[in-house]
Design a protein around this motif. Sequence first.
Motif, short mmCIF file in Angstrom:
data_model
loop_
_atom_site.label_atom_id
_atom_site.label_comp_id
_atom_site.label_asym_id
_atom_site.label_seq_id
_atom_site.Cartn_x
_atom_site.Cartn_y
_atom_site.Cartn_z
N ASN A 31 8.24 52.25 147.34
CA ASN A 31 7.35 52.27 146.18
C ASN A 31 6.58 53.59 146.11
OD1 ASN A 31 8.07 49.85 145.13
ND2 ASN A 31 6.41 48.70 146.05
N ILE A 34 8.85 56.09 144.65
CA ILE A 34 8.97 55.91 143.19
C ILE A 34 7.78 56.58 142.50
CG2 ILE A 34 8.84 54.19 141.33
CD1 ILE A 34 10.44 52.30 143.14
N LEU A 35 6.59 56.42 143.11
CA LEU A 35 5.36 56.99 142.56
C LEU A 35 5.42 58.52 142.62
CD1 LEU A 35 2.92 55.47 141.50
CD2 LEU A 35 1.81 55.84 143.68
N LYS A 39 8.95 58.20 138.83
CA LYS A 39 9.84 57.19 138.23
C LYS A 39 9.06 55.94 137.82
CE LYS A 39 14.09 58.49 140.60
NZ LYS A 39 14.75 58.29 141.88
N ALA A 40 7.83 55.84 138.31
CA ALA A 40 7.01 54.64 138.04
C ALA A 40 6.69 54.54 136.56
CB ALA A 40 5.74 54.70 138.85
N LYS A 41 6.72 53.30 136.05
CA LYS A 41 6.38 53.08 134.64
C LYS A 41 4.91 52.77 134.48
CE LYS A 41 10.67 52.14 132.52
NZ LYS A 41 11.23 51.72 131.26
N ALA A 42 4.27 52.24 135.52
CA ALA A 42 2.85 51.89 135.45
C ALA A 42 2.27 51.87 136.86
CB ALA A 42 2.68 50.53 134.80
N ILE A 43 0.97 51.98 136.93
CA ILE A 43 0.31 51.88 138.24
C ILE A 43 -0.86 50.91 138.11
CG2 ILE A 43 -0.99 54.04 137.77
CD1 ILE A 43 -0.91 54.49 140.85
N ARG A 44 -0.95 49.98 139.03
CA ARG A 44 -2.03 48.98 138.98
C ARG A 44 -3.35 49.64 139.36
NH1 ARG A 44 1.81 46.07 141.76
NH2 ARG A 44 2.92 44.59 140.44
N THR A 47 -3.90 49.53 143.05
CA THR A 47 -3.17 50.55 143.83
C THR A 47 -3.89 51.89 143.71
OG1 THR A 47 -1.19 49.42 143.06
CG2 THR A 47 -0.86 51.48 144.25
#
Lengths: 68, 150
Positions: A31, A34-35, A39-44, A47
């Motif tokens: 993960n 990905i960040l 490539k990440a679509k969203a981040i909480r 996080t």
Amino acid sequence: MPIIVNVDVMLAKRKMSSTELGEKIGITLTNLSILKTNKAKAIRFSTLEAICKALDCQPGDILEYKVP
Amino acid sequence: MNNNYFARFMNLLIFIFIVIMAFVLPTLPILVNRYLEYAGNQTLSTLWITVFLYLTAIPFVLLLLMAKKLCNNVLRQEPFSHSSVTLLNIISICAFADFFLYAIGTFAVLKNLLSLTLMVAAFMVGLVGQILIQLVKHAMELKQENDLTI
């Protein structure tokens, strides 16, 4: 995507490895990769909060908007 | 976990169906003869009914095999994949093929309104298959977005 995640820059500044950050904030290396590769679509928010806490920085230091 | 049990049960059910089909298909001419003797209907042609049933069996067997693969997809915890969409597409096409075969067969071969039920059932399977394809496509998008949310 015009939003760029600069986690690797902050990691270099803090002289911290990805593995160490992953262990501190409790996310897998996959993960984190990905960040880092955008490539990440969203981040909480949770996080983001954990990353800011671990790297002792502001969200603005990690996220950047670049005009496409 | 409940879903897994259900998928396993369905897998078993489809396997039983395939075994039954394997027994029924070679003995179909005899079964048709026996049925016609029992029914006492002389207007129906044994040969044409046998040919018609063999023709409708092709999409049905294919549909069963695809349904089994779909169950395996569920068991492998990857129900929302491109392979599921392809499988559902084949299932839907097979069901529509059966629908057309029964539509022709009802009037040309069987001359029996009861087979209209099978026709409608095949049409419904095809229709639901097409709707499920759209649902799986949406679910795939959502899953990808969820997977890429860190």
